[in-house]
Scaffold this active site. Structure first.
Site: not given
Length: 279
Positions: A57-58, A161, A172-174, A177, A196
């Site tokens: 994917d990268g 943050d 579905t990426a960052y 998470s 955060a």
């Protein structure tokens, strides 16, 4: 969204881009040899009709940004030299299947929405980028403080943050998470997710991911001077004196070659995060 392009008797212009892994180079070599003497194909990195990304994917993200000015023309297809990637339809063992698919190609495509990111500095200069997955803004020193506006109306004053804005495929990426929701790409919307955040008696934010529809805009106004990092997919920009960052759905889309091997979105999600379930 799946659309049908007009077929043409002309040869298909194909670009091949691979990462540096030995298996990726072997796959690229096989494709070059297959296309080189085939009258139906023309190998070129200039104005291709189809771009084949070999790696993960990268690699596809890098290929996307290399050809982001040609999105109206080019369709992408990914070969994963390992396990199945989120943006890839073919494994390295399925090269012959891909070649046959392109040989019978009708021009059909599947398109996904993109994120438009506009950064404006205090001196009036502005810079625009597009993202396939997401963009995030963070302050490099101490806590980030910013006013968040939706369609130029103040929604909340954020402390934490940073903030992330993702596309449906980027959800579905960052974003995932960070606790964000997974959004189907047929829902043309953005997702704003806090990084955060501080929530106490003094500072209050929504504290939940926010889904913003296609025609609305998210604007982040940092309220403290300092150095900020703006990440757009795999690119990073560091700037001082940021006035605002605007996020919206871009008018352009990324298109992939549509075929029987094009994995459905929910199947990709299951394969990427759940895998086969034992009975």
């Amino acid at each position: 969204m799946m659309t049908q392009m007009k077929t043409s008797s002309d040869e298909m212009k194909v670009a091949i881009i691979a990462n540096g892994k030995p298996q990726s180079r072997r796959v690229a070599s096989k494709l070059f040899n297959a296309f080189r003497d085939d009258p139906d194909f023309y190998l070129t990195k200039k104005n291709p009709d189809v771009l084949i990304s070999i790696g993960g994917d990268g690699m596809l993200l890098s290929a996307f940004h290399m050809y982001e000015k040609e999105l109206a023309r080019v369709r992408f297809v990914g070969i994963h030299t390992g396990h199945l990637g989120f943006y890839t339809d073919y494994l390295d063992s399925e090269v012959d299947q891909l070649i046959e698919t392109l040989r019978k190609d009708s021009g059909a495509k599947i398109s996904y929405p993109l994120l438009n990111v506009k950064l404006t500095l205090a001196d009036g200069r502005s810079f625009t980028s597009i993202a396939l997955n997401e963009a995030a803004i963070k302050r490099n020193e101490k806590t980030m403080a910013a006013d968040v506006c939706l369609n130029d109306v103040l929604f909340e004053s954020f402390r934490g943050d940073g903030l992330s804005v993702s596309t449906p495929t980027g959800s579905t990426a960052y974003n995932k998470s960070l606790g964000g929701a997974v959004l189907h790409p047929t829902i043309e919307a953005l997702q704003l997710t806090e990084i955060a955040s501080l929530n106490n008696r003094v500072y209050r934010t929504l504290g939940s991911p926010l889904i913003v529809p296609k025609h609305e805009k998210i604007t982040v106004y940092p309220t403290r001077m300092g150095s900020y990092t703006l990440s757009v997919d795999n690119k990073t920009y560091i700037n001082r004196n940021v006035k605002k960052v605007e996020f919206s759905i871009d008018q352009r889309k990324i298109s992939f070659v549509a075929s029987a091997s094009h994995t459905s979105f929910w199947e990709r999600v299951r394969e990427s995060f759940i895998g086969d379930m034992e009975e």
